[in-house]
Design a protein around this motif. Structure first.
Motif, PDB file in Angstrom:
ATOM      1  N   TYR A   9       4.888  72.709  57.575  1.00 54.78           N
ATOM      2  CA  TYR A   9       3.921  71.918  56.818  1.00 54.78           C
ATOM      3  C   TYR A   9       3.934  72.287  55.344  1.00 54.78           C
ATOM      4  N   LYS A  10       4.154  73.543  55.094  1.00 55.70           N
ATOM      5  CA  LYS A  10       4.199  73.981  53.704  1.00 55.70           C
ATOM      6  C   LYS A  10       5.366  73.308  52.996  1.00 55.70           C
ATOM      7  N   LYS A  11       6.486  73.279  53.697  1.00 54.24           N
ATOM      8  CA  LYS A  11       7.677  72.666  53.128  1.00 54.24           C
ATOM      9  C   LYS A  11       7.443  71.176  52.906  1.00 54.24           C
ATOM     10  N   LEU A  12       6.807  70.555  53.887  1.00 56.03           N
ATOM     11  CA  LEU A  12       6.512  69.131  53.769  1.00 56.03           C
ATOM     12  C   LEU A  12       5.683  68.844  52.521  1.00 56.03           C
ATOM     13  N   MET A  13       4.626  69.639  52.345  1.00 55.03           N
ATOM     14  CA  MET A  13       3.760  69.395  51.193  1.00 55.03           C
ATOM     15  C   MET A  13       4.487  69.688  49.881  1.00 55.03           C
ATOM     16  N   GLN A  14       5.397  70.638  49.929  1.00 58.36           N
ATOM     17  CA  GLN A  14       6.195  70.897  48.730  1.00 58.36           C
ATOM     18  C   GLN A  14       7.060  69.684  48.405  1.00 58.36           C
ATOM     19  N   GLN A  15       7.607  69.077  49.451  1.00 53.06           N
ATOM     20  CA  GLN A  15       8.436  67.890  49.242  1.00 53.06           C
ATOM     21  C   GLN A  15       7.601  66.744  48.676  1.00 53.06           C
ATOM     22  N   TYR A  16       6.391  66.580  49.241  1.00 51.16           N
ATOM     23  CA  TYR A  16       5.514  65.536  48.709  1.00 51.16           C
ATOM     24  C   TYR A  16       5.166  65.833  47.258  1.00 51.16           C
ATOM     25  N   GLY A  17       5.007  67.102  46.971  1.00 51.08           N
ATOM     26  CA  GLY A  17       4.684  67.491  45.601  1.00 51.08           C
ATOM     27  C   GLY A  17       5.819  67.184  44.653  1.00 51.08           C
ATOM     28  N   LEU A  18       7.017  67.553  45.060  1.00 48.01           N
ATOM     29  CA  LEU A  18       8.169  67.363  44.181  1.00 48.01           C
ATOM     30  C   LEU A  18       8.517  65.897  44.006  1.00 48.01           C
ATOM     31  N   SER A  19       8.473  65.161  45.106  1.00 41.75           N
ATOM     32  CA  SER A  19       8.952  63.784  45.037  1.00 41.75           C
ATOM     33  C   SER A  19       7.873  62.788  44.647  1.00 41.75           C
ATOM     34  N   TYR A  20       6.623  63.092  44.983  1.00 39.49           N
ATOM     35  CA  TYR A  20       5.584  62.088  44.752  1.00 39.49           C
ATOM     36  C   TYR A  20       4.422  62.612  43.916  1.00 39.49           C
ATOM     37  N   ASP A 166      13.925  58.453  53.137  1.00 41.58           N
ATOM     38  CA  ASP A 166      15.071  57.708  52.604  1.00 41.58           C
ATOM     39  C   ASP A 166      14.910  57.510  51.112  1.00 41.58           C
ATOM     40  N   ASN A 167      13.696  57.107  50.751  1.00 41.73           N
ATOM     41  CA  ASN A 167      13.441  56.855  49.343  1.00 41.73           C
ATOM     42  C   ASN A 167      13.605  58.133  48.531  1.00 41.73           C
ATOM     43  N   ARG A 168      13.131  59.214  49.110  1.00 40.90           N
ATOM     44  CA  ARG A 168      13.229  60.499  48.435  1.00 40.90           C
ATOM     45  C   ARG A 168      14.695  60.845  48.153  1.00 40.90           C
ATOM     46  N   GLU A 169      15.524  60.654  49.156  1.00 40.98           N
ATOM     47  CA  GLU A 169      16.940  60.967  48.984  1.00 40.98           C
ATOM     48  C   GLU A 169      17.572  60.055  47.958  1.00 40.98           C
ATOM     49  N   ARG A 170      17.206  58.788  48.019  1.00 39.12           N
ATOM     50  CA  ARG A 170      17.771  57.825  47.077  1.00 39.12           C
ATOM     51  C   ARG A 170      17.407  58.240  45.654  1.00 39.12           C
ATOM     52  N   GLU A 171      16.130  58.605  45.485  1.00 36.62           N
ATOM     53  CA  GLU A 171      15.702  58.974  44.144  1.00 36.62           C
ATOM     54  C   GLU A 171      16.396  60.225  43.655  1.00 36.62           C
ATOM     55  N   GLU A 172      16.597  61.143  44.576  1.00 36.69           N
ATOM     56  CA  GLU A 172      17.291  62.361  44.166  1.00 36.69           C
ATOM     57  C   GLU A 172      18.719  62.062  43.755  1.00 36.69           C
ATOM     58  N   ARG A 173      19.339  61.140  44.482  1.00 40.30           N
ATOM     59  CA  ARG A 173      20.712  60.780  44.118  1.00 40.30           C
ATOM     60  C   ARG A 173      20.754  60.120  42.747  1.00 40.30           C
ATOM     61  N   THR A 174      19.797  59.193  42.498  1.00 39.03           N
ATOM     62  CA  THR A 174      19.820  58.524  41.192  1.00 39.03           C
ATOM     63  C   THR A 174      19.529  59.517  40.080  1.00 39.03           C
ATOM     64  N   LYS A 175      18.613  60.437  40.367  1.00 38.22           N
ATOM     65  CA  LYS A 175      18.328  61.458  39.352  1.00 38.22           C
ATOM     66  C   LYS A 175      19.585  62.253  39.068  1.00 38.22           C
ATOM     67  N   PHE A 176      20.276  62.583  40.142  1.00 36.06           N
ATOM     68  CA  PHE A 176      21.491  63.374  40.004  1.00 36.06           C
ATOM     69  C   PHE A 176      22.512  62.618  39.176  1.00 36.06           C
ATOM     70  N   ARG A 177      22.665  61.329  39.497  1.00 38.60           N
ATOM     71  CA  ARG A 177      23.640  60.523  38.766  1.00 38.60           C
ATOM     72  C   ARG A 177      23.240  60.375  37.315  1.00 38.60           C
ATOM     73  N   ALA A 178      21.944  60.128  37.104  1.00 39.47           N
ATOM     74  CA  ALA A 178      21.455  59.991  35.730  1.00 39.47           C
ATOM     75  C   ALA A 178      21.738  61.272  34.968  1.00 39.47           C
ATOM     76  N   GLY A 179      21.535  62.388  35.650  1.00 37.95           N
ATOM     77  CA  GLY A 179      21.793  63.681  35.021  1.00 37.95           C
ATOM     78  C   GLY A 179      23.251  63.805  34.633  1.00 37.95           C
ATOM     79  N   LEU A 180      24.123  63.322  35.499  1.00 41.51           N
ATOM     80  CA  LEU A 180      25.554  63.399  35.204  1.00 41.51           C
ATOM     81  C   LEU A 180      25.889  62.564  33.988  1.00 41.51           C
ATOM     82  N   LYS A 181      25.315  61.358  33.953  1.00 41.69           N
ATOM     83  CA  LYS A 181      25.605  60.467  32.822  1.00 41.69           C
ATOM     84  C   LYS A 181      25.114  61.080  31.533  1.00 41.69           C
ATOM     85  N   ARG A 182      23.887  61.541  31.580  1.00 45.82           N
ATOM     86  CA  ARG A 182      23.300  62.087  30.366  1.00 45.82           C
ATOM     87  C   ARG A 182      24.107  63.296  29.876  1.00 45.82           C
TER      88      ARG A 182
END
Ligand SMILES: [Zn+2]
Length: 291
Positions: A9-20, A166-182
């Motif tokens: 549960y702690k991990k879950l809430m951390q994920q909610y914190g980081l992603s949302y 799914d959305n979380r993973e997608r967002e992480e991928r786009t962030k990652f890609r954006a980071g690469l571009k930048r």
């Protein structure tokens, strides 16, 4: 709560914190059903929520949920629950009795509170604590809604819904890609530097190795040892490398000028760090004009 579940549960809430962006105190929308069941199982609802979410919580209840409780106030024990619910923050859902002589179902009410624009987002970071399976089912379709319920006197937090993760993973991928571009400019630079560093005998990243190989292939190096062979015999390398590495260094400094030929855009970026030391705000465009 037992160790494993607590960790989970702690991990879950951390994920909610980081992603949302969930932060303490967590705003928990409780429905009338979970109030009743907590009471039935002699559970301290708020304490249970704090143990489950592992943080401070701010319990909230909508006007409609209150009305459902009032409607049942003649049932034994409910007036006690009403008093309890009065201590929670009242979430104004806007479903006023004038417009809605009957309170909305808790599903409809909570849906409108959590996702008022019906665009599947939980902008205000609500946790929903509901005993109604249909409420939770609905909320699983909204991104980033932690869901809590009581099952046989144990408070449970649902795993992240598929849509949410799914959305979380997608967002992480786009962030990652954006980071690469930048960071592509600096990444390029780094890669060009890498062979030099790797040449010193550090057997580091695969990246450096592969670029080295490419350069050797494109370059003339028939004299140089097979890189794979070099990698295997580390001991003999130290003897050999003295000379061959120097030759390599000379070579690897050559690709630099060839790198600048690549394209205008990249050229600008590569210029930046040198010329922009004085006017950091001034962009690459000026640096090019100077040429
Ligand atoms: Zn309402």
């Amino acid at each position: 709560m037992r160790g494993k579940r607590a960790k989970q549960y702690k991990k879950l809430m951390q994920q909610y914190g980081l992603s949302y962006g969930f932060r303490e105190p967590y705003q928990v929308l409780v429905d009338s059903g979970i109030l009743r069941d907590a009471d039935k199982f002699k559970m301290d609802l708020v304490g249970g929520l704090e143990r489950t979410l592992q943080g401070q919580v701010k319990p909230m209840i909508t006007q409609c949920s209150m009305r459902h409780l009032y409607a049942a106030s003649s049932e034994p024990g409910v007036s006690y629950l009403i008093d309890k619910a009065k201590t929670y923050e009242r979430r104004r859902c806007g479903h006023r009795p004038e417009e809605y002589p009957e309170p909305l179902s808790e599903q409809d009410c909570l849906a409108s509170v959590v996702d008022p624009k019906n665009n599947k987002t939980n902008k205000n970071c609500y946790v929903v604590a509901s005993q109604e399976i249909d409420v939770r089912k609905h909320m699983r379709g909204v991104m980033g809604v932690p869901l809590v319920y009581i099952a046989r006197s144990v408070m449970i937090m649902e795993p992240m819904a598929d849509a949410t993760s799914d959305n979380r993973e997608r967002e992480e991928r786009t962030k990652f890609r954006a980071g690469l571009k930048r960071g592509s400019g600096s990444l390029k630079r780094k890669r060009e530097d890498d062979p030099d560093e790797g040449g010193e005998g550090k057997t580091d990243g695969v990246q450096g190795d592969s670029t080295q190989k490419k350069k050797k292939k494109s370059g003339k190096g028939p004299k140089e040892p097979n890189p794979l062979a070099v990698k295997k015999s580390k001991k003999s390398k130290s003897v050999e490398s003295g000379e061959s590495k120097k030759a390599e260094d000379v070579e690897s400094s050559n690709p630099d000028p060839s790198g600048t030929i690549e394209s205008g855009g990249k050229r600008k970026r590569r210029r930046k760090p040198k010329s922009s030391t004085e006017g950091a705000a001034a962009d690459g465009s000026e640096a090019v004009n100077e040429e």
